[in-house]
Scaffold this motif. Structure first.
Motif, PDB file in Angstrom:
ATOM      1  N   ASN A 331     -23.834  10.446  -0.506  1.00  0.00           N
ATOM      2  CA  ASN A 331     -22.556  10.230  -0.015  1.00  0.00           C
ATOM      3  C   ASN A 331     -23.736   9.140   1.046  1.00  0.00           C
ATOM      4  O   ASN A 331     -23.071   7.718   1.944  1.00  0.00           O
ATOM      5  CB  ASN A 331     -21.959  11.263   1.321  1.00  0.00           C
ATOM      6  CG  ASN A 331     -20.830  12.354   0.539  1.00  0.00           C
ATOM      7  OD1 ASN A 331     -20.477  11.559   0.190  1.00  0.00           O
ATOM      8  ND2 ASN A 331     -20.533  13.309   0.902  1.00  0.00           N
ATOM      9  N   HIS A 332     -24.360   9.688   1.599  1.00  0.00           N
ATOM     10  CA  HIS A 332     -25.416   8.819   2.192  1.00  0.00           C
ATOM     11  C   HIS A 332     -26.480   7.947   1.999  1.00  0.00           C
ATOM     12  O   HIS A 332     -28.022   7.517   2.247  1.00  0.00           O
ATOM     13  CB  HIS A 332     -26.337  10.093   3.332  1.00  0.00           C
ATOM     14  CG  HIS A 332     -27.989  10.771   2.308  1.00  0.00           C
ATOM     15  ND1 HIS A 332     -27.031  11.985   1.851  1.00  0.00           N
ATOM     16  CD2 HIS A 332     -29.238  11.126   2.169  1.00  0.00           C
ATOM     17  CE1 HIS A 332     -28.089  12.706   1.180  1.00  0.00           C
ATOM     18  NE2 HIS A 332     -29.327  12.443   1.410  1.00  0.00           N
ATOM     19  N   ILE A 333     -26.184   7.724   0.572  1.00  0.00           N
ATOM     20  CA  ILE A 333     -27.698   6.751  -0.106  1.00  0.00           C
ATOM     21  C   ILE A 333     -27.069   5.567  -0.849  1.00  0.00           C
ATOM     22  O   ILE A 333     -25.509   5.851  -1.078  1.00  0.00           O
ATOM     23  CB  ILE A 333     -27.730   7.846  -1.293  1.00  0.00           C
ATOM     24  CG1 ILE A 333     -28.910   9.093  -1.980  1.00  0.00           C
ATOM     25  CG2 ILE A 333     -28.493   6.156  -2.507  1.00  0.00           C
ATOM     26  CD1 ILE A 333     -29.460   8.698  -1.094  1.00  0.00           C
ATOM     27  N   ILE A 338     -31.081   1.676  -4.912  1.00  0.00           N
ATOM     28  CA  ILE A 338     -31.211   2.369  -5.854  1.00  0.00           C
ATOM     29  C   ILE A 338     -31.411   1.665  -7.554  1.00  0.00           C
ATOM     30  O   ILE A 338     -32.755   1.842  -7.756  1.00  0.00           O
ATOM     31  CB  ILE A 338     -30.334   3.618  -6.072  1.00  0.00           C
ATOM     32  CG1 ILE A 338     -30.653   4.963  -4.985  1.00  0.00           C
ATOM     33  CG2 ILE A 338     -30.957   4.447  -7.599  1.00  0.00           C
ATOM     34  CD1 ILE A 338     -31.726   5.132  -4.618  1.00  0.00           C
ATOM     35  N   ARG A 339     -30.229   1.186  -7.230  1.00  0.00           N
ATOM     36  CA  ARG A 339     -30.283   0.243  -8.335  1.00  0.00           C
ATOM     37  C   ARG A 339     -31.175  -0.673  -8.510  1.00  0.00           C
ATOM     38  O   ARG A 339     -32.292  -1.033  -9.551  1.00  0.00           O
ATOM     39  CB  ARG A 339     -28.618   0.008  -8.957  1.00  0.00           C
ATOM     40  CG  ARG A 339     -27.195   0.500  -9.549  1.00  0.00           C
ATOM     41  CD  ARG A 339     -26.609  -0.245  -9.368  1.00  0.00           C
ATOM     42  NE  ARG A 339     -26.957  -0.961 -11.173  1.00  0.00           N
ATOM     43  CZ  ARG A 339     -26.579  -2.476 -10.557  1.00  0.00           C
ATOM     44  NH1 ARG A 339     -25.922  -2.638  -9.575  1.00  0.00           N
ATOM     45  NH2 ARG A 339     -26.942  -3.317 -12.187  1.00  0.00           N
ATOM     46  N   ALA A 390     -35.640   7.186  -1.242  1.00  0.00           N
ATOM     47  CA  ALA A 390     -34.401   6.741  -0.299  1.00  0.00           C
ATOM     48  C   ALA A 390     -33.385   8.160   0.811  1.00  0.00           C
ATOM     49  O   ALA A 390     -32.682   8.153   1.313  1.00  0.00           O
ATOM     50  CB  ALA A 390     -32.943   6.378  -0.833  1.00  0.00           C
ATOM     51  N   GLY A 391     -34.939   8.969   0.545  1.00  0.00           N
ATOM     52  CA  GLY A 391     -35.087  10.511   1.401  1.00  0.00           C
ATOM     53  C   GLY A 391     -34.109  11.245   0.769  1.00  0.00           C
ATOM     54  O   GLY A 391     -33.818  12.524   1.442  1.00  0.00           O
ATOM     55  N   LEU A 392     -33.756  11.466  -0.062  1.00  0.00           N
ATOM     56  CA  LEU A 392     -33.394  12.497  -0.827  1.00  0.00           C
ATOM     57  C   LEU A 392     -34.374  13.725  -1.527  1.00  0.00           C
ATOM     58  O   LEU A 392     -35.439  13.238  -1.920  1.00  0.00           O
ATOM     59  CB  LEU A 392     -32.184  12.344  -2.541  1.00  0.00           C
ATOM     60  CG  LEU A 392     -31.222  13.481  -3.063  1.00  0.00           C
ATOM     61  CD1 LEU A 392     -30.130  13.697  -1.883  1.00  0.00           C
ATOM     62  CD2 LEU A 392     -30.910  12.693  -4.184  1.00  0.00           C
ATOM     63  N   GLU A 393     -33.302  15.329  -0.756  1.00  0.00           N
ATOM     64  CA  GLU A 393     -34.836  16.206  -1.087  1.00  0.00           C
ATOM     65  C   GLU A 393     -35.191  16.450  -2.030  1.00  0.00           C
ATOM     66  O   GLU A 393     -33.501  17.471  -3.033  1.00  0.00           O
ATOM     67  CB  GLU A 393     -34.256  16.885  -0.368  1.00  0.00           C
ATOM     68  CG  GLU A 393     -34.683  17.677   1.253  1.00  0.00           C
ATOM     69  CD  GLU A 393     -34.468  17.835   2.175  1.00  0.00           C
ATOM     70  OE1 GLU A 393     -33.699  19.076   1.687  1.00  0.00           O
ATOM     71  OE2 GLU A 393     -34.899  17.840   3.753  1.00  0.00           O
ATOM     72  N   ILE A 394     -35.746  16.604  -3.368  1.00  0.00           N
ATOM     73  CA  ILE A 394     -35.848  16.881  -5.175  1.00  0.00           C
ATOM     74  C   ILE A 394     -37.386  17.334  -4.742  1.00  0.00           C
ATOM     75  O   ILE A 394     -38.023  16.662  -4.373  1.00  0.00           O
ATOM     76  CB  ILE A 394     -35.913  15.268  -5.646  1.00  0.00           C
ATOM     77  CG1 ILE A 394     -34.193  14.816  -5.327  1.00  0.00           C
ATOM     78  CG2 ILE A 394     -35.735  16.160  -6.858  1.00  0.00           C
ATOM     79  CD1 ILE A 394     -34.541  13.576  -6.080  1.00  0.00           C
ATOM     80  N   ILE A 395     -36.889  18.905  -5.633  1.00  0.00           N
ATOM     81  CA  ILE A 395     -38.817  19.288  -6.073  1.00  0.00           C
ATOM     82  C   ILE A 395     -39.015  17.431  -6.923  1.00  0.00           C
ATOM     83  O   ILE A 395     -38.206  17.669  -8.374  1.00  0.00           O
ATOM     84  CB  ILE A 395     -38.808  20.181  -6.189  1.00  0.00           C
ATOM     85  CG1 ILE A 395     -37.224  21.582  -5.392  1.00  0.00           C
ATOM     86  CG2 ILE A 395     -39.522  21.223  -6.934  1.00  0.00           C
ATOM     87  CD1 ILE A 395     -37.514  22.400  -5.447  1.00  0.00           C
TER      88      ILE A 395
END
Length: 411
Positions: A331-333, A338-339, A390-395
């Motif tokens: 939702n917040h992306i 990104i593309r 972009a702020g997504l929390e990913i390990i």
């Protein structure tokens, strides 16, 4: 008058991981650079015959009439429908994605009575539903898309041909996106006409339609013909048939051209013939089952990598295509940002969507030459990086680990 001078063309070397086109096999590009031949040169006609034989294996058929249509995938679709359908014929079409809508657009333009079997994008029709619709509407032609890249979903086709023949209905399938990635079992499925093209999982360039036509369908098409292999002008059956409403897409004329009679219809696109021949050789040398497995593993690796990043997939695993994956945009992306970063930072193209899925999913393709582990890993590493930016929390590394597990579990 001042002339505009442009420099020599020098496109960027992008990794095309969208829903098509895909990057072309270098071997095909080399073949396309070979010298021209006259269209009736014995070497040229032998290449035509070899190409027909190769694509019988690719389409998994014994159909004599397996050949090329000069033009994009849409050219082969239109050739099939305009040659099978007379004005006012009923055409029953599964409408569950953008390319089902394309079939309806072509059907309507040629004057057929178009009947839509409607589903939400990403759903598929059951055999029972198809049979009930055929009984109800009594169509002349049943048409559907095997794998619709707009939805990343494949329509099951086992048993469809048998149902169509039971009710004396001709069947047409658009396999543009799936030929070379998924089994197109033309004869076992009993489909009358299947068309496809080179630019997706066959690993070639756009501009060449591929088609295979059953003897049953060919007999009907020739009954509409004014040509030597068709019925004579004054025959009773001919008098009951309308002439095929296109010259360029008249399959009777095209089949005459590809027959040993070589009745002139057009000048075969020589470089595209070379490309199609080489594409079939590449896949058959690899082996169809090996090719299908390679595509299936690449898509599974993308899917598991996306899930490891906490992303959700669009569609159903049971009907997911072997060569394209739909991934919901969080939702917040900003999906287009990104593309753009995938393209500008890493020279990788991934797809957006349209219709009811516009702005909701990305589409990542693993097609042809690109359905390989190193290209999957490269794409996932870039995808993870731009999502984290972009702020997504990913390990970090989870996506690659998940993709590695897919490949290591299938050694």
């Amino acid at each position: 008058m001042t002339r505009t001078i442009f420099p020599q063309i020098d496109p960027p070397q992008r990794l095309l991981m969208g829903p098509g086109p895909s990057n072309t096999y270098p071997r095909i590009l080399r073949a396309m650079a070979a010298d021209m031949l006259g269209q009736f040169d014995p070497e040229m006609t032998s290449y035509m015959n070899e190409t027909m034989a190769l694509y019988r294996d690719v389409f998994m058929t014994d159909n004599q009439w397996t050949l090329l249509i000069n033009g994009t995938a849409r050219a082969a679709i239109e050739a099939a429908l305009v040659s099978l359908c007379e004005p006012e014929n009923k055409v029953l079409i599964i409408n569950n994605g953008r390319f089902g809508l394309l079939l309806s657009e072509i059907s309507e333009r040629i004057g057929a009575k178009t009947i839509m079997l409607d589903y939400s994008w990403g759903e598929v029709a059951s055999l029972k539903e198809i049979e009930q619709a055929i009984i109800q509407h009594k169509p002349h032609v049943f048409a559907c898309v095997h794998g619709d890249t707009s939805t990343t979903t494949a329509q099951p086709l086992e048993g469809v041909g048998e149902i169509c023949r039971r009710y004396n209905v001709y069947s047409y399938v658009d396999a543009t996106a799936t030929l070379g990635a998924m089994p197109i079992d033309t004869d076992r499925w009993g489909i009358d006409i299947v068309s496809a093209s080179l630019q997706k999982s066959m690993g070639g360039p756009p501009g060449c339609g591929l088609i295979t036509i059953s003897d049953r369908a060919a007999e009907f098409i020739f009954s509409r013909a004014h040509t030597e292999l068709g019925l004579q002008e004054g025959s009773q059956e001919r008098s009951q048939r309308s002439r095929i409403g296109s010259n360029y897409f008249d399959l009777a004329m095209i089949m005459n051209y590809w027959s040993e009679k070589r009745l002139n219809h057009h000048t075969e696109a020589t470089s595209m013939l070379y490309a199609a021949r080489e594409a079939a050789c590449i896949i058959l040398e690899e082996g169809l089952e090996n090719c299908f497995k390679r595509h299936r593993l690449a898509t599974k690796a993308i899917s598991e990598g996306a899930r490891a990043m906490g992303l959700a997939l669009f569609g159903n695993d049971e009907t997911r295509m072997y060569n394209v994956t739909g991934i919901y945009i969080p939702n917040h992306i900003d999906g287009e940002q990104i593309r753009a970063e995938m393209r500008n930072l890493f020279e990788i193209e991934i797809g957006s969507a349209f219709g009811p899925l516009k702005g909701k999913i990305w589409r990542i393709g693993t097609m042809g030459h690109n359905a390989r582990p190193h290209k999957v890993f490269h794409t996932l590493m870039a995808f993870e990086t731009v999502l984290r930016r972009a702020g997504l929390e990913i390990i970090p590394g989870k996506a690659i680990d998940a993709a590695f597990a897919v490949y290591e579990g299938n050694q």
